[in-house]
Design a protein around this motif. Structure first.
Motif, PDB file in Angstrom:
ATOM      1  N   ALA A 111      -4.096  -0.631   5.006  1.00  0.00           N
ATOM      2  CA  ALA A 111      -3.881  -0.324   3.494  1.00  0.00           C
ATOM      3  C   ALA A 111      -4.417   1.131   3.268  1.00  0.00           C
ATOM      4  CB  ALA A 111      -4.905  -1.316   2.538  1.00  0.00           C
ATOM      5  N   TRP A 112      -5.285   1.482   4.013  1.00  0.00           N
ATOM      6  CA  TRP A 112      -5.776   3.070   3.919  1.00  0.00           C
ATOM      7  C   TRP A 112      -4.691   3.847   4.438  1.00  0.00           C
ATOM      8  CZ3 TRP A 112      -9.737   5.703   1.433  1.00  0.00           C
ATOM      9  CH2 TRP A 112      -9.748   6.950   1.859  1.00  0.00           C
ATOM     10  N   PHE A 113      -4.287   3.673   5.686  1.00  0.00           N
ATOM     11  CA  PHE A 113      -3.450   4.343   6.291  1.00  0.00           C
ATOM     12  C   PHE A 113      -1.923   4.485   5.851  1.00  0.00           C
ATOM     13  CE2 PHE A 113      -6.743   4.147   9.755  1.00  0.00           C
ATOM     14  CZ  PHE A 113      -6.939   5.390   9.841  1.00  0.00           C
ATOM     15  N   SER A 114      -1.439   3.216   5.512  1.00  0.00           N
ATOM     16  CA  SER A 114      -0.193   3.374   4.902  1.00  0.00           C
ATOM     17  C   SER A 114       0.019   3.645   3.521  1.00  0.00           C
ATOM     18  CB  SER A 114       0.370   1.845   4.919  1.00  0.00           C
ATOM     19  OG  SER A 114      -0.628   0.926   4.039  1.00  0.00           O
ATOM     20  N   GLY A 115      -1.445   3.677   2.753  1.00  0.00           N
ATOM     21  CA  GLY A 115      -1.321   4.181   1.659  1.00  0.00           C
ATOM     22  C   GLY A 115      -1.205   5.454   1.517  1.00  0.00           C
ATOM     23  N   THR A 116      -2.035   6.232   2.468  1.00  0.00           N
ATOM     24  CA  THR A 116      -1.968   7.790   2.651  1.00  0.00           C
ATOM     25  C   THR A 116      -0.342   8.203   3.167  1.00  0.00           C
ATOM     26  OG1 THR A 116      -4.039   7.736   3.552  1.00  0.00           O
ATOM     27  CG2 THR A 116      -2.591   9.978   4.101  1.00  0.00           C
ATOM     28  N   SER A 176       0.929  -1.053  -0.006  1.00  0.00           N
ATOM     29  CA  SER A 176       0.021   0.074   0.292  1.00  0.00           C
ATOM     30  C   SER A 176       0.968   1.356  -0.041  1.00  0.00           C
ATOM     31  CB  SER A 176      -0.972  -0.019   1.305  1.00  0.00           C
ATOM     32  OG  SER A 176      -1.673  -1.110   1.168  1.00  0.00           O
ATOM     33  N   ALA A 177       1.965   1.244   0.852  1.00  0.00           N
ATOM     34  CA  ALA A 177       2.760   2.388   1.014  1.00  0.00           C
ATOM     35  C   ALA A 177       3.529   2.570  -0.595  1.00  0.00           C
ATOM     36  CB  ALA A 177       3.901   2.219   1.961  1.00  0.00           C
ATOM     37  N   MET A 178       3.825   1.533  -1.290  1.00  0.00           N
ATOM     38  CA  MET A 178       4.564   1.688  -2.548  1.00  0.00           C
ATOM     39  C   MET A 178       3.654   2.003  -3.654  1.00  0.00           C
ATOM     40  SD  MET A 178       7.125  -1.425  -2.716  1.00  0.00           S
ATOM     41  CE  MET A 178       7.950  -1.042  -4.215  1.00  0.00           C
ATOM     42  N   TRP A 179       2.418   1.496  -3.377  1.00  0.00           N
ATOM     43  CA  TRP A 179       1.486   1.738  -4.755  1.00  0.00           C
ATOM     44  C   TRP A 179       0.081   2.398  -4.467  1.00  0.00           C
ATOM     45  CZ3 TRP A 179       4.524   0.797  -8.652  1.00  0.00           C
ATOM     46  CH2 TRP A 179       5.329  -0.146  -8.348  1.00  0.00           C
ATOM     47  N   GLY A 180      -0.097   2.803  -3.360  1.00  0.00           N
ATOM     48  CA  GLY A 180      -1.387   3.551  -2.917  1.00  0.00           C
ATOM     49  C   GLY A 180      -2.569   2.752  -2.386  1.00  0.00           C
ATOM     50  N   ARG A 181      -3.569   3.214  -1.766  1.00  0.00           N
ATOM     51  CA  ARG A 181      -4.211   2.607  -0.844  1.00  0.00           C
ATOM     52  C   ARG A 181      -5.186   2.044  -1.864  1.00  0.00           C
ATOM     53  NH1 ARG A 181      -6.544   8.600   1.341  1.00  0.00           N
ATOM     54  NH2 ARG A 181      -6.797   9.056  -0.951  1.00  0.00           N
ATOM     55  N   THR A 182      -5.770   2.342  -3.108  1.00  0.00           N
ATOM     56  CA  THR A 182      -6.687   1.420  -3.812  1.00  0.00           C
ATOM     57  C   THR A 182      -5.733   0.309  -4.173  1.00  0.00           C
ATOM     58  OG1 THR A 182      -7.731   3.521  -4.869  1.00  0.00           O
ATOM     59  CG2 THR A 182      -7.934   1.212  -5.881  1.00  0.00           C
ATOM     60  N   SER A 183      -4.513   0.346  -4.742  1.00  0.00           N
ATOM     61  CA  SER A 183      -3.698  -0.821  -4.955  1.00  0.00           C
ATOM     62  C   SER A 183      -3.769  -1.774  -3.842  1.00  0.00           C
ATOM     63  CB  SER A 183      -2.419  -0.485  -5.292  1.00  0.00           C
ATOM     64  OG  SER A 183      -2.473   0.305  -6.485  1.00  0.00           O
ATOM     65  N   GLY A 184      -3.475  -1.113  -2.610  1.00  0.00           N
ATOM     66  CA  GLY A 184      -3.323  -2.017  -1.293  1.00  0.00           C
ATOM     67  C   GLY A 184      -4.603  -2.786  -1.101  1.00  0.00           C
ATOM     68  N   MET A 185      -5.810  -2.102  -1.464  1.00  0.00           N
ATOM     69  CA  MET A 185      -6.903  -2.817  -1.194  1.00  0.00           C
ATOM     70  C   MET A 185      -7.137  -4.306  -2.060  1.00  0.00           C
ATOM     71  SD  MET A 185      -8.775  -1.793   1.289  1.00  0.00           S
ATOM     72  CE  MET A 185     -10.161  -3.019   1.081  1.00  0.00           C
ATOM     73  N   PHE A 186      -6.516  -4.081  -3.409  1.00  0.00           N
ATOM     74  CA  PHE A 186      -6.855  -5.166  -4.048  1.00  0.00           C
ATOM     75  C   PHE A 186      -5.637  -6.234  -3.619  1.00  0.00           C
ATOM     76  CE2 PHE A 186      -8.692  -2.479  -7.136  1.00  0.00           C
ATOM     77  CZ  PHE A 186      -9.731  -3.296  -7.700  1.00  0.00           C
ATOM     78  N   VAL A 187      -4.733  -6.188  -2.876  1.00  0.00           N
ATOM     79  CA  VAL A 187      -3.818  -6.969  -2.348  1.00  0.00           C
ATOM     80  C   VAL A 187      -4.684  -7.662  -1.149  1.00  0.00           C
ATOM     81  CG1 VAL A 187      -1.689  -7.235  -0.790  1.00  0.00           C
ATOM     82  CG2 VAL A 187      -1.792  -5.763  -2.804  1.00  0.00           C
ATOM     83  N   VAL A 188      -5.578  -6.760  -0.454  1.00  0.00           N
ATOM     84  CA  VAL A 188      -6.278  -7.232   0.730  1.00  0.00           C
ATOM     85  C   VAL A 188      -7.141  -8.218   0.232  1.00  0.00           C
ATOM     86  CG1 VAL A 188      -7.847  -6.766   2.483  1.00  0.00           C
ATOM     87  CG2 VAL A 188      -5.953  -5.254   2.218  1.00  0.00           C
ATOM     88  N   LEU A 189      -8.108  -7.862  -1.066  1.00  0.00           N
ATOM     89  CA  LEU A 189      -8.764  -8.780  -1.538  1.00  0.00           C
ATOM     90  C   LEU A 189      -8.131 -10.147  -1.836  1.00  0.00           C
ATOM     91  CD1 LEU A 189     -10.918  -6.183  -3.506  1.00  0.00           C
ATOM     92  CD2 LEU A 189     -11.501  -7.521  -1.411  1.00  0.00           C
ATOM     93  N   GLY A 190      -7.055  -9.961  -2.299  1.00  0.00           N
ATOM     94  CA  GLY A 190      -6.330 -11.326  -2.897  1.00  0.00           C
ATOM     95  C   GLY A 190      -6.015 -12.173  -1.729  1.00  0.00           C
ATOM     96  N   LEU A 191      -5.452 -11.365  -0.627  1.00  0.00           N
ATOM     97  CA  LEU A 191      -5.107 -12.274   0.676  1.00  0.00           C
ATOM     98  C   LEU A 191      -6.566 -12.865   1.227  1.00  0.00           C
ATOM     99  CD1 LEU A 191      -2.764  -9.740   2.570  1.00  0.00           C
ATOM    100  CD2 LEU A 191      -2.285 -12.089   1.471  1.00  0.00           C
TER     101      LEU A 191
END
Length: 208
Positions: A168-173, A32-47
């Motif tokens: 994902a939200w906070f680290s993406g920010t 999330s920190a590298m690619w942004g909040r939305t990207s992080g959420m797709f990682v979460v959905l994958g997990l």
């Protein structure tokens, strides 16, 4: 079927477990920190999708294979470690944006979603954890144990989605702010690569 009390107590424990520092939430934090909040959420959905596989493995008895077979456990954990090394290599080589450059393309959402699935499914310790944890909340007196196991897995996925979604939200920010500085980008990429290498080493050296 699960009773309300069992479901509530299990969900509370699942939230606490999701909050505890571990490979998956560290993975979400760095992606999330590298690619942004939305990207992080797709990682979460994958997990979370990967958790479906572990849940079904427990329900049909496949997880017991990994508990009994040292070879199966070793092959899967080494595959997971190799994948983390690959991600570390990508993080170390990630380009840095300077002030005069156009904004670089982000990784595709489908790719990040697949990363989450692979990260989760190639960790045999998740299957072993589910095999030890979920049956404690099932009872033959409440009906099908397999159905109860699937229900517990679904509750665990909801807890994971809530907790990891917040991460994902906070680290993406924070990551978005760091991306404005080339120096901060280099530091973030190196930290991410180091974290992935550390996770790979920990998984490769893990025992059942």
């Amino acid at each position: 079927m699960l009773t309300y009390d069992v479901a509530l107590s299990f969900f509370g424990i699942a939230v606490l477990l999701a909050l505890a520092p571990g490979p998956d939430n560290l993975f979400v934090l760095m992606q999330s920190a590298m690619w942004g909040r939305t990207s992080g959420m797709f990682v979460v959905l994958g997990l979370c999708t990967g958790l479906i596989g572990h849940t079904l493995a427990v329900a049909v008895g496949l997880a017991a294979v990994f508990a009994a077979s040292e070879t199966a456990f070793t092959v899967l954990k080494l595959a997971g470690a190799a994948y983390l090394v690959y991600l570390a290599w990508g993080a170390f080589r990630a380009p840095v944006q300077t002030g005069g450059e156009e904004k670089p393309l982000r990784l595709g959402k489908a790719l990040l979603y697949r990363r989450g699935i692979v990260m989760n499914l190639t960790n045999p310790k998740v299957s072993l954890f589910f095999l030890a944890f979920l049956p404690q909340f099932t009872s033959p007196g409440r009906g099908s144990v397999a159905a109860q196991t699937v229900s517990l897995g679904a509750l665990f996925m909801v807890a994971t989605l809530l907790v990891f979604g917040l991460i994902a939200w906070f680290s993406g920010t924070v990551g978005q702010r760091m991306q404005r500085s080339p120096t901060a980008q280099r530091v973030l990429n190196r930290v991410a690569g180091t974290v992935f290498l550390g996770l790979a080493l920990k998984l490769a050296l893990s025992n059942r």
